[in-house]
Design a protein around this motif. Structure first.
Motif, PDB file in Angstrom:
ATOM      1  N   ALA A   7       2.054   3.507   8.216  1.00 23.79           N
ATOM      2  CA  ALA A   7       2.265   2.110   7.839  1.00 23.79           C
ATOM      3  C   ALA A   7       3.120   1.400   8.885  1.00 23.79           C
ATOM      4  N   ALA A   8       4.177   2.068   9.352  1.00 22.00           N
ATOM      5  CA  ALA A   8       5.042   1.467  10.370  1.00 22.00           C
ATOM      6  C   ALA A   8       4.289   1.265  11.677  1.00 22.00           C
ATOM      7  N   LEU A   9       3.404   2.192  12.015  1.00 25.90           N
ATOM      8  CA  LEU A   9       2.613   2.060  13.234  1.00 25.90           C
ATOM      9  C   LEU A   9       1.688   0.849  13.154  1.00 25.90           C
ATOM     10  N   LYS A  10       1.067   0.644  11.995  1.00 26.91           N
ATOM     11  CA  LYS A  10       0.186  -0.521  11.814  1.00 26.91           C
ATOM     12  C   LYS A  10       0.964  -1.816  12.008  1.00 26.91           C
ATOM     13  N   LEU A  24      11.042  -0.731   6.045  1.00 26.64           N
ATOM     14  CA  LEU A  24      10.218  -0.465   4.869  1.00 26.64           C
ATOM     15  C   LEU A  24      11.002   0.328   3.823  1.00 26.64           C
ATOM     16  N   VAL A  25      11.845   1.235   4.264  1.00 26.60           N
ATOM     17  CA  VAL A  25      12.674   1.998   3.323  1.00 26.60           C
ATOM     18  C   VAL A  25      13.703   1.084   2.667  1.00 26.60           C
ATOM     19  N   SER A  73       0.815  -1.218   0.000  1.00 30.94           N
ATOM     20  CA  SER A  73       0.000   0.000   0.000  1.00 30.94           C
ATOM     21  C   SER A  73       0.847   1.265   0.000  1.00 30.94           C
ATOM     22  N   LEU A  74       2.119   1.135   0.346  1.00 35.12           N
ATOM     23  CA  LEU A  74       3.010   2.298   0.342  1.00 35.12           C
ATOM     24  C   LEU A  74       3.479   2.674  -1.056  1.00 35.12           C
ATOM     25  N   LEU A  75       3.294   1.765  -2.008  1.00 38.31           N
ATOM     26  CA  LEU A  75       3.735   2.052  -3.368  1.00 38.31           C
ATOM     27  C   LEU A  75       2.686   2.860  -4.112  1.00 38.31           C
ATOM     28  N   TRP A 115       6.086   8.408   0.665  1.00 39.81           N
ATOM     29  CA  TRP A 115       6.808   8.718   1.895  1.00 39.81           C
ATOM     30  C   TRP A 115       5.883   9.272   2.983  1.00 39.81           C
ATOM     31  N   THR A 116       4.861   9.985   2.607  1.00 41.63           N
ATOM     32  CA  THR A 116       3.976  10.564   3.623  1.00 41.63           C
ATOM     33  C   THR A 116       3.204   9.477   4.381  1.00 41.63           C
ATOM     34  N   GLY A 117       2.997   8.333   3.750  1.00 42.47           N
ATOM     35  CA  GLY A 117       2.270   7.251   4.409  1.00 42.47           C
ATOM     36  C   GLY A 117       3.153   6.344   5.252  1.00 42.47           C
TER      37      GLY A 117
END
Length: 358
Positions: free
Chosen positions: A318-321, A348-349, A301-303, A312-314
């Motif tokens: 995403a990391a919190l989830k 994720l990066v 979903s980050l793509l 990048w704003t998400g």
């Protein structure tokens, strides 16, 4: 202006409806592209849906055809979609109403009248034993647990997650899994954690009873849709899945368990056997299972739409989830520690170049 691309599914819906203006959709849904349209004459409203070619399946499917299953369940399960024959296709009738997730209080409470109808659904499903359904199944005989063997039933589900989710996607997501502390050993720890389930007689399970699959019509009647993940197995698994997905307030959570036990024991004694010990273990399995699917879904979903560029704003959300699902599944997966929010963002990066240059 770039012309809008019309999918093959939408074209078929327009042809069946006879007029593009009467077709509604696509509806929201991960697995299928779905449209709603009236049949000529306006006597029925149906759904035309086809699997999305690009999606990943994270859940084991038991029956070859959802429509065949729905036909077999007519008269046995109340308020499920009918199946209409339209130009050689079996299309499901569309249930008009609102989902149980719409219009409820923020604390997530479900009205008592709907809880009573949910219990009636469980009552009807526990009556349906494996030998009562002559519906074609996907799985081989050797992959089916013996009736009542709850340990073997759960083992098949663990094996599916290991083989079809973790191993099948390891080439692309293996590095990300490893940075989050997940490996093949996670499944060995999970198997050890959930071992020792009691035997319970198998019955029909919906497999995906969450708020969006429960529709309330204009008369307050509860309908159950999306039977694609239905299976035959341990009835306690269906209760655990329902509790996990519904996120009831604590008092309703306890009430559903109590009333479910009463209902299924009245119909088929032994259906709730050992629930005090086994229900927490099956819930732990659900938490562990979701880790692997959520890692893939959240990272995908980050793509952006090009499938390569990271949004990048998400990234923080995403990391919190992922941090939440890892914390919730730490015990069954045997994680001695869970990565911090910043470490998950970093993972994720690091995964990003694999996505961008695949």
């Amino acid at each position: 202006m770039t012309p809008q691309v019309v999918s093959g599914t939408r074209r078929r819906a327009q042809q069946l409806g006879g007029d593009a203006s009467v077709v509604k959709g696509p509806l929201k849904g991960y697995h299928h592209e779905t449209y709603v349209l009236p049949m000529p004459g306006g006597t029925r409203i149906v759904k035309l849906r086809e699997p999305r070619a690009e999606i990943l399946w994270f859940d084991r499917r038991c029956f070859q055809s959802e429509e065949e299953l729905l036909r077999a369940l007519q008269g046995q399960i109340s308020r499920i979609p009918e199946v209409l024959d339209v130009e050689g296709m079996g299309l499901q009738g569309f249930i008009e109403g609102r989902t149980v997730g719409q219009g409820l209080l923020r604390n997530g409470r479900v009205p008592d009248a709907l809880l009573d109808q949910l219990l009636e659904l469980f009552r009807e499903m526990v009556r349906i034993t494996p030998e009562m359904l002559g519906v074609k199944r996907r799985c081989m005989d050797k992959d089916r647990a013996e009736d009542g063997d709850s340990n073997a039933f759960l083992e098949r589900l663990i094996a599916f997650s290991e083989e079809q989710v973790f191993e099948r996607n390891h080439e692309r997501f293996g590095g990300l899994f490893a940075e989050l502390g997940l490996s093949g050993e996670s499944f060995a720890r999970l198997r050890k954690h959930v071992s020792g389930l009691q035997e319970r007689p198998f019955c029909l399970l919906h497999g995906d009873l969450h708020r969006k699959n429960l529709i309330v019509d204009g008369q307050g009647q509860l309908w159950t849709i999306d039977w694609e993940l239905a299976m035959l197995g341990d009835p306690l698994y269906d209760l655990a899945t329902h509790l996990y997905l519904m996120r009831f307030p604590a008092d309703q959570h306890r009430r559903v368990i109590r009333d479910w036990c009463r209902v299924v024991e009245h119909i088929r004694p032994g259906s709730s056997r050992g629930w005090e010990h086994d229900l927490p273990l099956i819930l732990d399995f659900k938490r562990a299972q979701s880790v692997f699917t959520d890692v893939i879904r959240v990272s995908e979903s980050l793509l952006r739409r090009d499938g390569k560029t990271l949004n990048w704003t998400g990234l923080p959300l995403a990391a919190l989830k992922l941090q939440r699902v890892l914390v919730n599944a730490a015990e069954p997966l045997g994680l001695s520690e869970t990565p911090s929010h910043s470490r998950i963002m970093g993972a994720l990066v690091h995964w990003r170049p694999r996505a961008e240059f695949a």
